[in-house]
Design an enzyme around this catalytic site. Structure first.
Site, PDB file in Angstrom:
ATOM      1  N   GLU A 157       0.237  -1.602   0.033  1.00 47.36           N
ATOM      2  CA  GLU A 157      -0.053   0.134  -0.203  1.00 47.36           C
ATOM      3  C   GLU A 157       0.780   1.788  -0.111  1.00 47.36           C
ATOM      4  OE1 GLU A 157      -3.194  -0.498   2.793  1.00 47.36           O
ATOM      5  OE2 GLU A 157      -4.206  -1.939   1.706  1.00 47.36           O
ATOM      6  N   GLU A 274      -4.836  -8.573  -0.459  1.00 51.60           N
ATOM      7  CA  GLU A 274      -5.695  -8.631   0.331  1.00 51.60           C
ATOM      8  C   GLU A 274      -7.697  -7.761  -0.010  1.00 51.60           C
ATOM      9  OE1 GLU A 274      -4.584  -5.407   3.306  1.00 51.60           O
ATOM     10  OE2 GLU A 274      -2.351  -6.438   3.717  1.00 51.60           O
TER      11      GLU A 274
END
Length: 502
Positions: A157, A274
């Site tokens: 991220e 995810e």
């Protein structure tokens, strides 16, 4: 609805390609390994991905001084123990390269209770050495053919300031370039990719793709994450959040292929590394029957949109916000600590019992068949994210092909607000934060699906299935053709020896 007798294709197993985990070194703990062993017996994921492989807690990067000069020893003591345990349990790494070792970091910004450093390296040469050494060690220990099947993802991220200093995309591009080259220097056939972005910054992927193409960088897959929750509403030791419909997850799964369509990276594998409803590890929605019914259509259809989608995470052994203060605390896991199964665990266990021949898929059902002729039906009740009362009595009526037999054996397994719901039982117990051994046993028993069985008549090769679902119910029906081997002398009336045949 009459289900076709011929398969329309194969049911994708993208849902089981990978599962998430807490930080890397948690795998050294007994409760973690017990939980993963259970998951693998009953579900069987292929890969496992988590943060912190290169963080200080694993101890790979060990700088020291000798003879007036700086040196670095790369130590794989914990890496070997963790991956050895994974392989013994039948699961292999999905390697995430991060976070920055403190001895190599350019700054002191960290994330999480366990202080993962999220700054660029102070030395790009030393970072490349670290990557090469780590990947080369994996190849040396586990074999090139095996490690070539392990996707290697660069960071986590980087589009968020919490996970990459200032969310600096240019700095991430440099990180990716240096890292990808270092990986390929070990072996050109190793899989490397990224950028593992969170929802909300879709243009990040477009710019990343342009950079990779412009620089002719190696890339074997693209990755992103998917969540559907709103801002956190904090309470002590937890949060509450609004949710958008689960269809939003499917839309996010589809985004990378849509963005890359028509460009040089079109056709690359897409890994959703995810996904969940809430992005918080302390949101009680994760523990509920609602959550299983919410995610059922995602598991049923997600494989049409991405090559994998990795549930975040398999276990509540997870400490990003600190050590959990209660056995149920809204953790991401399919299992609590001490291996109490949540309703969403059973959704996955039900999927693991489905066949691979796809017969039908609808808004509230999935129908498959396996090579033995066993037909499986997964059905789920609708959910409402606005807080309206849960639907009780939702019906699913199907006419299912089972073959040229007189009857079929129906085995039904269900979880709902009332069935197979350890969280509900825990609430009724008074929410004990540290249940005693007997209470743990009760919760494990309460977590098991309610099962029923019956003989179902077959006419013209079809059995009529009429399912009524309770509140937030997810049910698995397994239909097996019956070959009657009852001996000719059997008479139920004589079971107690009180009657004689006519």
């Amino acid at each position: 609805m009459r289900v076709p007798s011929e398969a329309s294709g194969r049911l994708s197993d993208a849902w089981r390609f990978c599962v998430g985990t807490g930080r890397f070194e948690l795998a050294l703990r007994r409760d973690y390994q017990d939980s993963l062993a259970l998951i693998q017996r009953e579900i069987g994921f292929r890969h496992i991905r988590g943060h912190g492989l290169l963080s200080d807690g694993v101890g790979v990067h060990q700088p020291y001084e000798y003879a007036g000069a700086r040196h670095v020893r790369h130590s794989f003591t914990y890496v070997d123990q963790v991956i050895d345990a994974y392989l013994e349990l039948g699961i292999e790494p999905f390697v995430e390269l991060g976070f920055m070792p403190s001895g190599l970091a350019s700054g002191d910004q960290t994330v999480f209770w366990w202080h993962g450093n999220v700054t660029p390296p102070s030395s790009w040469r030393e970072w490349a050495d670290l990557v090469r050494a780590t990947v080369a060690h994996l190849v040396d220990r586990y074999g090139l053919d095996r490690v070539r099947t392990w996707p290697i993802e660069v960071w986590n991220e980087p589009n968020l300031k919490d996970f990459w200093q200032d969310a600096d995309q240019e700095a991430y591009h440099r990180l990716y370039e240096v890292t990808a080259h270092a990986v390929k220097e070990v072996d050109a056939a190793l899989q490397v990719g990224g950028p593992a972005i969170s929802p909300g910054s879709d243009e990040f992927l477009v710019r990343f793709a342009d950079f990779v193409v412009e620089r002719s960088l190696p890339i074997d897959f693209v990755s992103r994450h998917a969540y559907t929750s709103g801002p956190a509403q904090h309470v002590p030791f937890g949060v509450h959040q609004t949710l958008t419909p689960a269809s939003g997850l499917l839309e996010q799964f589809a985004t990378p292929r849509r963005q890359l369509r028509g460009g040089p990276l079109e056709g690359l594998p897409v890994h959703i590394t995810e996904f969940n409803s809430s992005y918080r590890p302390d949101n009680p929605v994760h523990d509920t029957a609602f959550h299983a019914a919410y995610l059922a259509p995602v598991l049923a259809a997600g494989g049409e949109l991405a090559d994998s989608f990795s549930y975040w995470t398999f276990s509540d052994m997870f400490e990003e916000q600190g050590v959990p203060t209660s056995i149920f605390h809204g953790g991401f896991g399919l299992l609590t600590h001490r291996q109490i199964k949540k309703p969403t665990y059973h959704l996955y266990a039900f999927m693991a019992r489905m066949g691979d021949q796809l017969l039908a898929r609808g808004d509230d059902h999935l129908v498959t068949r396996d090579s033995t002729g066993r037909v499986t039906v997964l059905a789920w009740a609708p959910v409402d994210v606005t807080g309206a009362p849960a639907v009780d009595g939702h019906t699913v009526r199907l006419s299912v092909p089972v073959g040229d037999v007189v009857s079929a054996f129906e085995l039904r397994s269900s979880v709902s607000e009332e069935k197979g719901n350890a969280w509900a039982a825990w609430c009724e117990m008074g929410r004990p934060r540290s249940p005693r051994p007997r209470e743990i046993d009760v919760l494990r028993e309460a977590a098991e699906p309610v099962r029923s069985h019956r003989s179902l008549p077959v006419a013209g090769g079809y059995a009529d299935l009429d399912l009524t679902l309770g509140r937030h119910e997810v049910t698995l029906v397994e239909l097996t053709p019956v070959v009657d081997e009852t001996p000719p002398w059997w008479d139920d009336r004589r079971l107690l020896g009180l009657s004689r045949p006519d």
